[in-house]
Structures are given as C-alpha cells and as structure tokens.
Design a protein around this motif. Structure first.
Motif, PDB file in Angstrom:
ATOM      1  N   LEU A  74       0.978  -1.056   0.142  1.00 21.91           N
ATOM      2  CA  LEU A  74       0.494  -0.341  -0.336  1.00 21.91           C
ATOM      3  C   LEU A  74       0.974   1.122   0.362  1.00 21.91           C
ATOM      4  CD1 LEU A  74      -2.989  -0.723   2.454  1.00 21.91           C
ATOM      5  CD2 LEU A  74      -3.456   0.272   0.131  1.00 21.91           C
ATOM      6  N   LEU A  75       1.909   0.830   0.824  1.00 24.05           N
ATOM      7  CA  LEU A  75       3.032   2.191   0.709  1.00 24.05           C
ATOM      8  C   LEU A  75       3.871   2.789  -0.698  1.00 24.05           C
ATOM      9  CD1 LEU A  75       4.688   2.236   4.213  1.00 24.05           C
ATOM     10  CD2 LEU A  75       3.011   3.533   3.910  1.00 24.05           C
ATOM     11  N   ALA A  76       3.976   1.588  -1.177  1.00 26.45           N
ATOM     12  CA  ALA A  76       4.230   1.657  -2.254  1.00 26.45           C
ATOM     13  C   ALA A  76       3.151   2.034  -3.152  1.00 26.45           C
ATOM     14  CB  ALA A  76       4.927   0.233  -2.674  1.00 26.45           C
ATOM     15  N   ALA A  77       1.938   1.583  -3.633  1.00 27.63           N
ATOM     16  CA  ALA A  77       1.681   2.689  -3.646  1.00 27.63           C
ATOM     17  C   ALA A  77       1.125   3.967  -4.489  1.00 27.63           C
ATOM     18  CB  ALA A  77      -0.078   1.751  -3.788  1.00 27.63           C
ATOM     19  N   LEU A  78       1.441   4.385  -2.731  1.00 26.19           N
ATOM     20  CA  LEU A  78       1.303   5.681  -2.116  1.00 26.19           C
ATOM     21  C   LEU A  78       2.036   6.822  -3.519  1.00 26.19           C
ATOM     22  CD1 LEU A  78       0.021   7.760  -0.404  1.00 26.19           C
ATOM     23  CD2 LEU A  78       2.814   8.043   0.848  1.00 26.19           C
ATOM     24  N   TYR A  79       3.249   7.369  -3.803  1.00 26.41           N
ATOM     25  CA  TYR A  79       3.746   7.892  -5.137  1.00 26.41           C
ATOM     26  C   TYR A  79       2.778   7.670  -6.439  1.00 26.41           C
ATOM     27  CZ  TYR A  79       6.951   9.979  -8.443  1.00 26.41           C
ATOM     28  OH  TYR A  79       7.336  11.054  -9.342  1.00 26.41           O
ATOM     29  N   PRO A  80       3.289   6.193  -6.613  1.00 26.70           N
ATOM     30  CA  PRO A  80       2.278   5.946  -8.200  1.00 26.70           C
ATOM     31  C   PRO A  80       1.017   6.815  -8.484  1.00 26.70           C
ATOM     32  CG  PRO A  80       3.696   4.210  -7.491  1.00 26.70           C
ATOM     33  CD  PRO A  80       3.194   5.387  -6.663  1.00 26.70           C
ATOM     34  N   ALA A  81       0.026   6.423  -7.032  1.00 21.06           N
ATOM     35  CA  ALA A  81      -1.219   6.652  -7.075  1.00 21.06           C
ATOM     36  C   ALA A  81      -1.257   8.298  -7.125  1.00 21.06           C
ATOM     37  CB  ALA A  81      -2.019   6.488  -5.722  1.00 21.06           C
ATOM     38  N   LEU A  82      -0.306   8.936  -6.074  1.00 19.13           N
ATOM     39  CA  LEU A  82      -0.379  10.730  -5.618  1.00 19.13           C
ATOM     40  C   LEU A  82      -0.589  10.847  -7.554  1.00 19.13           C
ATOM     41  CD1 LEU A  82       1.496  11.134  -2.635  1.00 19.13           C
ATOM     42  CD2 LEU A  82      -1.003  11.792  -3.510  1.00 19.13           C
ATOM     43  N   LEU A  83       0.655  10.980  -7.968  1.00 21.14           N
ATOM     44  CA  LEU A  83       1.543  11.018  -9.336  1.00 21.14           C
ATOM     45  C   LEU A  83      -0.097  10.827 -10.567  1.00 21.14           C
ATOM     46  CD1 LEU A  83       4.219  11.522 -10.908  1.00 21.14           C
ATOM     47  CD2 LEU A  83       4.419   9.429 -11.007  1.00 21.14           C
ATOM     48  N   ALA A  84      -0.472  10.014 -10.286  1.00 27.57           N
ATOM     49  CA  ALA A  84      -2.339   9.713 -11.308  1.00 27.57           C
ATOM     50  C   ALA A  84      -2.874  10.802 -10.696  1.00 27.57           C
ATOM     51  CB  ALA A  84      -2.494   8.736 -11.280  1.00 27.57           C
ATOM     52  N   ALA A  85      -3.315  11.317  -9.407  1.00 25.05           N
ATOM     53  CA  ALA A  85      -4.468  11.909  -8.591  1.00 25.05           C
ATOM     54  C   ALA A  85      -4.169  13.551  -9.088  1.00 25.05           C
ATOM     55  CB  ALA A  85      -4.573  10.951  -7.395  1.00 25.05           C
TER      56      ALA A  85
END
Lengths: 406, 234
Positions: free
Chosen positions: A382-393
């Motif tokens: 989940l933590l690993a998804a934080l940066y890509p998710a923010l990038l997308a958002a």
C-alpha cells in the motif's frame, strides 16, 4: 468498491507477466522474511532452551555467598543437606524436577593428552538428566551407587580416543584448596550436539563428587526445572530461601536475552532492506502503469472521477498485487520453513560461553510472526502505491488527455 | 436559458519563457438545446475553448459559468464534481477505457454518480439501444470498429443525463459513412433529449449539421452565425 477492484484486476491483467513478477517480488520478499524470522526464532529458542536444560535450569538455589565464576567448594559457599531441600522443592506443583548438583573444576587426562573440564556431581535418578540420557551415544548412564564411573562427552572421547570401559584420570580441586587425582571408568559417552559443552563437561555421581572434593553432604546448587517457565516468579516467591539465594533463568541467561534483543534489532534492519527492495519493484510497476495509462486517467477525470477515487484505483491494484504476493510468499515461505524446521541448517561449533547452541539450527515459525509479516507485506504494498497514486491523482485532466503533454 | 457562458476569457500557455495565447477575451453564451459547432483552423483555439466550457481547464483571465455557477476558480476536485453529471465528453480518439466492455464504459459515469445497479442497467441498455449497439454490449473497445467506439462514447457522454455535451473533432478519425452516422446520432439525440451539443470541427461536412456556427481565428471569435435549417449532406 467492488467495481474498483474489478477495474484494478483488469488493469493488472493488461500486462500479466509484469504483474506476476511484481507479485513474485513481494512474495519472495515475504518468503525470505518468514524464513529469516523463523530461523532467528528457532535459534534463540534453541539457545535459551539448551542453556536452561544443560546449564542454568529455570531456577537455581545457591548459598548466599556462592560465586559461580570461582566454582567455590568451601563449605560455607555450598548448600548443606541438599537432598532434603531438593525433595521439598520438587514437591511444589509447578516444579518438574529439582536436584542437587555439585560443580568442581578439574583436568581430564589420558596418556599425554589433557583437557580442562567442569565436573558435575549429579543424582543419576533425577529427571533433570534427560538431555544426557537421551544423548547417550555409547554405554550406559551412571547409577546411584557407581563409585568409579564417569560420563564424558563425545568430543572429549574422540579427542582422547577413548571408549566405554576405558579409564580416564581426573585431577580435581577439593574443598580444602588442594587437588586430588583419581582414575575413573568411562560408563557412557553422551552428546548434546553442543560441542563446547560436551567437550568440557564430565559427570560423576553426586556421592562420588562429594567424596573426592571432600564436600560431604553439600552441593553447589539445587537445579530446578519448571513445567512452565511462566511460573518462575510464583516459585521464587514460594521458595522462601532465607539465607540462600534464588536465581532465575532470566538473571542467569542475560547474555542470551541480550543476544535475542540484538538479533531482533538486527532483523528489523534486514526486514527494512528486504521490504525496501520489494517496495521499489511495486513502485516501478505502478509508476509505469501510470505513465502508460495517462490518457485513461484523463478520461476518467474528464467524466468526473475525483482525485481520491483515482488514487483508490491504484491502491486497489496494489492491494491485489499485495494479496497475490502474500499468497506466493506464504507458499514459498511455508515450504522453506518446513524444510528448515525439519532438516535444519548445520552451523557447526557456534556455541559461546553462557549461550549453548546446538550444531544445527531448526526454524520455528510463530503464528504471531506470520501474521505480523503478512500484514507488513500488505502495508508495504500500500505504501508503495502512494507515490504512483499521487502522481495519477495530481494529473491535470487536460494534460492527461493529451498523454501528459501540453 | 444559458447552459454555459464565458466572459472575456483568455487562456495563455506558458512553456519556459515562451507564452502562447490560445484564447483572447472570448465571450460566448450557449443556450439550452443548442447544436453548435466551433470551427476554425488548427491552432485557432477551438479545443482550448471546449476545454474551458467543459471545466477541464481554467482560464488565465475572465470567467466561465456553467448552469449559472462560476467555475473559473474551482480546484481540481470541485471541477470534477461539476463535470460529473453535468457535462459529457466525446473525444476525437474515441477515449474508451480498454479494459471495460461497451456496457461498462457507458456505466462508468453512472457508477461515479452513485446510481443503483438496477437504474444503471436500465439506463445503459437504453443508451446502447439509442446508438444501435445493444448486441455489442459485452465487447471491449478493441473488438469494436472506430464508428462503434465513438457511438459507445456518445452513449457514455449521455449516461448521466448531462445538460451539455462537448465533442472535440468527433468524426476526425472516422470514414465518411461512420462520420455521417455519428453526426446523425448526435443530432437526433439533441432533438429527442434536448441536451445541448457543442462540437469543435474543421470538417465542412460536419459543420453542415450545426444550427449555430461559432468561428474562431487566432484565439478570437471571428463570427457567430445562427443557421435556420441544417442541411446534413455528408
């Protein structure tokens, strides 16, 4: 929510090989962590159990002046009428075994070879002798009325090239400060698979040890094993030792406990390294996914998907990768742990003074470690998804619709 | 009643030290039920104006109202909220989610708006029927032709019952028969549902469908013509 996971599942299915290898990376990370945790736990458990069974017991009752380091044989440093005291202690419900033991230092000699040894006088009938009885590789165990028999460890027998029935000369300290020498017949050869201990520990009957050291009806300690080590404090309180001192396994095995704490800290560092590598793989996978799907992110944003939902979509993908990785990790890790728990790892002569460790480590995986590491793996995903998710958002829809350009 | 209105809207793109003026003080009002074409050559500002009307972008200066609400200075999420349910989009590149079926693509705006499953099912099937793709509901975009994909995009744009549909070069990637079919469907839906259509194009065959033509040149409105009767000859 279900739709979100359905979309996430399909998104992962676009590049199955990449998704599989990302989950595999997490799975291998988890498997390695499970193995490391189980080996460490097994090692520490064995070290503590071995040291308690062979050396310290759960409790020891000693004379208040007894100094373990000097192996004092002066009568005032010893316990008088130890059999009687041992019987009383053994009658306590939580006590599995209580037996007097007398320690003396000496030198074992055969031909032109010699070896410094710790001589332990034991009551052959006590259940506390189980590790030596079970560990007999040759001959038989001492009998209570044996006056010239000795039990020696396998490494010592090999060093001296002796076998059952051969004679061994023992130079031993006595209570009056002098030394005495006597020949003994080797009744049995034992192995606890703890080479340093087996090489330097020999056993006589308590009566014989008392006779040769001139400590008549005295013992160094009452060696106590409990049915459950959680009962330690309760038994200490019940002993009402008076002028005697009662030592617990925790007080006597501080080295093992400190080593365990150090090992735990060391493991946390290793955990972080493994998890960081795993997280990097997942971050890489999802960042690539964000760049590949920039236009789609723009479309979803254009039709009104909020930033939080776009983030949730990538978190959902990460959760699915995490679950896949955990399944792989539990299977791989489970197989490795089963192997390590049954076959073990040969580590050779690794015991140090104060910490007795066998020559083979067997893994021991606790449910607590399994749950903790599994949850940790999911949290890392989940933590690993934080940066890509923010990038997308954070993508502006106009730029995203043009594939990130403009 | 005005669906969307701009007042002295300018949009300047800045790349490094270089500024590009895409729109200059554009004031435009689109009434409910219009079928309006934004025309002009490439770089005239059609797409930029469409993005501002669609709340996808913010003006550098000036104001934009959608259904009477000033949307000029809303943040990213507030703009998403305005778009969701109010504005539908049709893009030149078909813009469907490739992992979703035609049915699911049309369903997506309804999911975002929190419609109940039964409502979604009924609405999606109604829209797929309206664009003639009922039998393609379970096909993914890569199993559909360009024209079929664009029809799915129209159905998706209509799904949340928006008051405004913006189409950016909707026929640019289609052959003539498919382009004609798309325009006919859009025109029919405009007539039947009353939803406002604004589409950017530089294709004269598409312009002929429009009942109002707003021409842009170098970021300025050069003409604004209301056409009494469309003559759809594509």
């Amino acid at each position: 929510m279900l739709q979100l996971f359905k979309l996430a599942f399909r998104n992962l299915g676009r590049n199955r090989r990449r998704s599989f290898f990302s989950a595999l990376a997490l799975g291998m990370g988890l498997a390695i962590l499970l193995l490391m945790a189980s080996v460490l736990d097994g090692e520490m458990r064995q070290a503590m159990e071995g040291t308690i069974r062979l050396q310290s017991g759960h409790l020891q009752v000693r004379a208040s002046t007894y100094n373990e380091d000097r192996t004092s044989l002066a009568w005032e440093d010893l316990i008088e009428k130890p059999d009687e005291m041992a019987r009383k202690i053994a009658s306590l419900e939580p006590v599995a075994a209580a037996t007097p033991r007398l320690f003396a230092s000496g030198i074992a000699m055969s031909g032109d070879k010699s070896q410094g040894v710790r001589v332990i006088g034991i009551d052959p009938a006590s259940a506390a002798n189980e590790p030596y009885i079970k560990g007999l590789v040759n001959g038989e165990f001492l009998k209570s009325d044996d006056r010239d028999g000795i039990l020696i460890g396998l490494p010592l027998a090999e060093k001296f090239d002796l076998n059952v029935g051969d004679r061994l000369s023992l130079l031993i300290n006595t209570s009056d400060g002098s030394v005495d020498t006597q020949n003994f017949v080797i009744r049995g050869i034992y192995s606890t698979r703890t080479t340093p201990y087996d090489k330097s520990t020999v056993f006589l009957t308590l009566a014989k040890a008392q006779a040769i050291t001139r400590t008549e009806n005295h013992a160094s300690i009452i060696f106590i094993l409990l049915k459950d080590r959680a009962q330690t404090e309760a038994v200490v309180n019940a002993l009402q030792a008076g002028s005697l001192q009662v030592k617990t396994w925790m007080q006597m095995n501080e080295l093992v406990l400190q080593t365990e704490q150090f090992a735990d800290a060391y493991m946390i560092v290793l955990f972080l390294i493994v998890l960081a590598i795993t997280a990097t793989v997942i971050v890489n996978t999802l960042v690539m996914a964000v760049f590949e799907r920039t236009r789609e992110i723009g479309i979803l944003s254009a039709i009104g998907m909020r930033s939080s939902r776009i983030m949730a979509m990538f978190f959902a993908e990460s959760v699915l990768l995490g679950i896949g990785g955990i399944v792989i990790g539990l299977i791989l890790g489970g197989l490795m742990v089963v192997y390590a728990a049954n076959i073990g790892f040969y580590i050779g002569n690794m015991g140090v003074s104060g910490m007795l460790l066998g020559d083979r480590i067997y893994a021991h995986l606790t449910l607590g470690d399994t749950i903790t590491l599994t949850i940790t793996a999911l949290v890392v995903a989940l933590l690993a998804a934080l940066y890509p998710a923010l990038l997308a958002a954070r993508m502006e829809p106009v730029q995203a619709l043009h594939g990130g350009k403009k | 009643m005005e669906v969307v209105k701009t007042e002295n809207v300018s949009r300047i793109y800045k790349v490094g030290e270089v500024e590009t003026i895409a729109l200059r003080d554009v004031s435009l009002s689109i009434e409910n039920g219009e079928f309006t074409a934004l025309i002009g050559p490439s770089g005239s500002g059609k797409t930029t104006l469409l993005q501002l009307l669609g709340c996808l972008d913010q003006p550098t200066s000036g104001r934009v109202w959608i259904n009477g609400q000033d949307v000029s200075r809303l943040n990213r999420n507030q703009r998403a909220d305005v778009r969701r349910g109010t504005i539908g989009f049709i893009f030149q590149f078909f813009a469907l989610i490739p992992t979703l079926t035609a049915y699911e693509n049309v369903e997506m705006p309804l999911l975002l708006n929190g419609h109940a499953p039964s409502q979604r099912r009924e609405r999606v099937m109604q829209l797929l029927e309206a664009v003639g793709l009922t039998d393609r509901a379970n096909n993914r975009p890569d199993q559909l032709s360009g024209g079929q994909q664009q029809r799915v995009a129209i159905a998706r744009a209509l799904a949340p019952n928006p008051s405004l549909i913006l189409a950016d070069e909707p026929t640019a990637n289609l052959d003539t028969p498919n382009g004609k079919q798309i325009m006919e469907i859009m025109e029919r839906l405009n007539r039947e549902t009353g939803v406002t259509f604004v589409f950017a194009t530089h294709d004269p065959r598409v312009i002929q469908f429009a009942r109002r033509v707003v021409a842009l040149s170098d970021g300025l409105i050069s003409s604004d013509t209301v056409i009494e009767q469309a003559a759809p000859v594509v």
